[in-house]
Design an enzyme around this catalytic site. Structure first.
Site, PDB file in Angstrom:
ATOM      1  N   SER A 138      29.620  38.099   1.773  1.00  0.00           N
ATOM      2  CA  SER A 138      29.290  37.236   0.639  1.00  0.00           C
ATOM      3  C   SER A 138      30.546  37.063  -0.198  1.00  0.00           C
ATOM      4  O   SER A 138      31.452  37.909  -0.147  1.00  0.00           O
ATOM      5  CB  SER A 138      28.205  37.904  -0.219  1.00  0.00           C
ATOM      6  OG  SER A 138      28.006  37.181  -1.420  1.00  0.00           O
ATOM      7  N   TYR A 151      24.263  44.934  -4.872  1.00  0.00           N
ATOM      8  CA  TYR A 151      24.704  43.828  -4.008  1.00  0.00           C
ATOM      9  C   TYR A 151      26.230  43.712  -4.059  1.00  0.00           C
ATOM     10  O   TYR A 151      26.888  43.646  -3.017  1.00  0.00           O
ATOM     11  CB  TYR A 151      24.037  42.523  -4.447  1.00  0.00           C
ATOM     12  CG  TYR A 151      24.170  41.389  -3.457  1.00  0.00           C
ATOM     13  CD1 TYR A 151      23.396  41.361  -2.302  1.00  0.00           C
ATOM     14  CD2 TYR A 151      25.059  40.337  -3.673  1.00  0.00           C
ATOM     15  CE1 TYR A 151      23.507  40.315  -1.377  1.00  0.00           C
ATOM     16  CE2 TYR A 151      25.180  39.290  -2.765  1.00  0.00           C
ATOM     17  CZ  TYR A 151      24.398  39.280  -1.621  1.00  0.00           C
ATOM     18  OH  TYR A 151      24.519  38.234  -0.717  1.00  0.00           O
ATOM     19  N   LYS A 155      28.373  44.591  -0.712  1.00  0.00           N
ATOM     20  CA  LYS A 155      29.069  43.473  -0.061  1.00  0.00           C
ATOM     21  C   LYS A 155      30.581  43.731  -0.035  1.00  0.00           C
ATOM     22  O   LYS A 155      31.256  43.333   0.919  1.00  0.00           O
ATOM     23  CB  LYS A 155      28.716  42.141  -0.730  1.00  0.00           C
ATOM     24  CG  LYS A 155      27.265  41.698  -0.459  1.00  0.00           C
ATOM     25  CD  LYS A 155      26.989  41.429   1.023  1.00  0.00           C
ATOM     26  CE  LYS A 155      25.608  40.859   1.284  1.00  0.00           C
ATOM     27  NZ  LYS A 155      25.370  40.526   2.704  1.00  0.00           N
TER      28      LYS A 155
HETATM   29  N1  LIG Z   1      21.863  32.620  -0.065  1.00  0.00           N
HETATM   30  C1  LIG Z   1      23.030  32.868  -0.613  1.00  0.00           C
HETATM   31  O1  LIG Z   1      23.351  32.299  -1.664  1.00  0.00           O
HETATM   32  C2  LIG Z   1      23.977  33.843   0.039  1.00  0.00           C
HETATM   33  C3  LIG Z   1      25.304  33.862  -0.430  1.00  0.00           C
HETATM   34  C4  LIG Z   1      26.192  34.747   0.141  1.00  0.00           C
HETATM   35  C5  LIG Z   1      25.800  35.567   1.171  1.00  0.00           C
HETATM   36  N2  LIG Z   1      24.516  35.541   1.608  1.00  0.00           N
HETATM   37  C6  LIG Z   1      24.161  36.445   2.704  1.00  0.00           C
HETATM   38  O2  LIG Z   1      23.709  35.693   3.803  1.00  0.00           O
HETATM   39  C7  LIG Z   1      22.873  36.498   4.629  1.00  0.00           C
HETATM   40  C8  LIG Z   1      21.616  35.722   4.956  1.00  0.00           C
HETATM   41  O3  LIG Z   1      20.905  35.500   3.747  1.00  0.00           O
HETATM   42  P1  LIG Z   1      20.043  34.188   3.453  1.00  0.00           P
HETATM   43  O4  LIG Z   1      20.593  33.561   2.262  1.00  0.00           O
HETATM   44  O5  LIG Z   1      19.865  33.409   4.697  1.00  0.00           O
HETATM   45  O6  LIG Z   1      18.710  34.912   2.984  1.00  0.00           O
HETATM   46  P2  LIG Z   1      17.216  34.847   3.517  1.00  0.00           P
HETATM   47  O7  LIG Z   1      16.484  35.764   2.626  1.00  0.00           O
HETATM   48  O8  LIG Z   1      16.805  33.428   3.691  1.00  0.00           O
HETATM   49  O9  LIG Z   1      17.324  35.474   5.001  1.00  0.00           O
HETATM   50  C9  LIG Z   1      17.529  36.826   5.232  1.00  0.00           C
HETATM   51  C10 LIG Z   1      16.819  37.164   6.528  1.00  0.00           C
HETATM   52  O10 LIG Z   1      17.092  38.544   6.823  1.00  0.00           O
HETATM   53  C11 LIG Z   1      15.881  39.156   7.236  1.00  0.00           C
HETATM   54  N3  LIG Z   1      15.951  40.594   6.956  1.00  0.00           N
HETATM   55  C12 LIG Z   1      15.947  41.219   5.762  1.00  0.00           C
HETATM   56  N4  LIG Z   1      15.986  42.555   5.940  1.00  0.00           N
HETATM   57  C13 LIG Z   1      16.060  42.758   7.278  1.00  0.00           C
HETATM   58  C14 LIG Z   1      16.131  43.917   8.083  1.00  0.00           C
HETATM   59  N5  LIG Z   1      16.107  45.155   7.538  1.00  0.00           N
HETATM   60  N6  LIG Z   1      16.197  43.772   9.420  1.00  0.00           N
HETATM   61  C15 LIG Z   1      16.202  42.522   9.979  1.00  0.00           C
HETATM   62  N7  LIG Z   1      16.115  41.391   9.277  1.00  0.00           N
HETATM   63  C16 LIG Z   1      16.042  41.509   7.934  1.00  0.00           C
HETATM   64  C17 LIG Z   1      14.795  38.468   6.414  1.00  0.00           C
HETATM   65  O11 LIG Z   1      13.508  38.628   7.015  1.00  0.00           O
HETATM   66  C18 LIG Z   1      15.281  37.037   6.407  1.00  0.00           C
HETATM   67  O12 LIG Z   1      14.773  36.308   7.517  1.00  0.00           O
HETATM   68  C19 LIG Z   1      22.637  37.800   3.838  1.00  0.00           C
HETATM   69  O13 LIG Z   1      23.494  38.795   4.345  1.00  0.00           O
HETATM   70  C20 LIG Z   1      23.029  37.412   2.420  1.00  0.00           C
HETATM   71  O14 LIG Z   1      23.448  38.524   1.677  1.00  0.00           O
HETATM   72  C21 LIG Z   1      23.588  34.688   1.076  1.00  0.00           C
END
Ligand SMILES: NC(=O)c1ccc[n+]([C@@H]2O[C@H](COP(=O)([O-])OP(=O)(O)OC[C@H]3O[C@@H](n4cnc5c(N)ncnc54)[C@H](O)[C@@H]3O)[C@@H](O)[C@H]2O)c1
Length: 263
Positions: A138, A151, A155
């Site tokens: 992230s 977080y 991260k």
């Molecule tokens: N959305 C944002 O703004 C953003 C920004 C930077 C980084 N991220 C990172 O991107 C990645 C994906 O996030 P997203 O935004 O798609 O969120 P999201 O919540 O849409 O998707 C996360 C997915 O991970 C799955 N998950 C959670 N815990 C789990 C576990 N223990 N085992 C297996 N699966 C699990 C959930 O069921 C979900 O399908 C994450 O690592 C998040 O930290 C997101």
């Protein structure tokens, strides 16, 4: 790396960014896309939407045995893994009030799961002399996450681990990328925005909120260039430079933004 004929595993593959990558990798010609997620019904729906190259798997990334089994099953079924995307991640939306169980959950899902994945996939990749790990970290891992201490901390650790892997294994044919987006329109961010949480509001005020499909585009380009840091928001590189050059000035700017958002 291009995606043609690749065997790919994506954890958190049912979520916003994970499912967008799964769809995009299949469109790029991947031979197999394993959509692994805690939410197996959602993983099944994503795989069905993609078609026969996609395969849903139930997985808790925080459980090393399950990660090991996922890797062994995939290698048995498809012969190898070319690209493992450690993408699942969770936020806490808290500060000092988050208890040890809360810290432990983020530590396991955001950091240890990447260690489990590397332990499981690297032996076969090293034996073959090649392989690719994409770790979804992230912008919080190169900057911070205002309003979410576990977080921000986990991260940073995730970026640190990816960097360590890259330095240690690149010469043996293992390529590593750390994907560091800022705001992406997925449930993780939209739920925070809906409740008016500070972390989500700071993200939305710091740059454009991209779609998960836009992030997937940047990932395909970043993998093609085999770039370590994949930054869907280019401004994150400027913020990181400012943070490194003038930590006090950078923090002061962030505090000013928080005061403005709170007033
Ligand atoms: N959305 C944002 O703004 C953003 C920004 C930077 C980084 N991220 C990172 O991107 C990645 C994906 O996030 P997203 O935004 O798609 O969120 P999201 O919540 O849409 O998707 C996360 C997915 O991970 C799955 N998950 C959670 N815990 C789990 C576990 N223990 N085992 C297996 N699966 C699990 C959930 O069921 C979900 O399908 C994450 O690592 C998040 O930290 C997101």
């Amino acid at each position: 790396m291009n995606l043609t004929d690749r065997i790919v595993v994506i954890t958190g593959g049912a979520g916003g960014i994970g499912s967008a990558m799964a769809r995009r990798f299949a469109a790029e010609g991947a031979a197999a896309v394993v959509v692994a997620d805690l939410d197996v019904a959602a993983a099944r729906a994503v795989a069905e939407g993609i078609g026969p190259v996609a395969h849903p798997v139930e997985l808790d990334v925080a459980d090393e045995e399950q990660v090991r089994a996922l890797v062994a099953d995939t290698e048995r079924r498809y012969g190898r893994i070319d690209l493992f995307c450690a993408n699942a991640g969770v936020a806490s939306a808290g500060g000092l009030e988050v208890d040890d169980a809360g810290w432990d959950r983020l530590w396991r899902v955001n950091v240890l799961s990447h260690v489990y994945a590397a332990r499981a996939v690297l032996p076969a990749m090293l034996a073959r002399g090649g392989g690719y790990l994409l770790h979804t970290c992230s912008a919080a891992g190169v900057l911070t996450s205002v309003g979410d201490a576990p977080y921000a901390t986990t991260k940073h650790a995730a970026v640190g681990f990816a960097e360590w892997l890259s330095i240690t294994y690149r010469d043996q044919g293992i390529r590593i990328s750390a994907l560091c987006p800022q705001g992406v329109d997925t449930p993780m961010l939209s739920e925070g925005l809906a409740t008016g949480h500070l972390a989500a509001r700071v993200i939305a005020a710091s740059g454009p909120v991209l779609t998960a499909d836009q992030v997937a585009d940047t990932v395909v380009a970043g993998l093609a260039e085999e770039r370590f840091l994949i930054l869907p928001h280019p401004e994150v590189a400027d913020y990181a430079r400012r943070r490194a050059e003038d930590p006090d000035g950078w923090q002061s700017g962030l505090r000013k933004l928080v005061r403005r958002l709170r007033s």
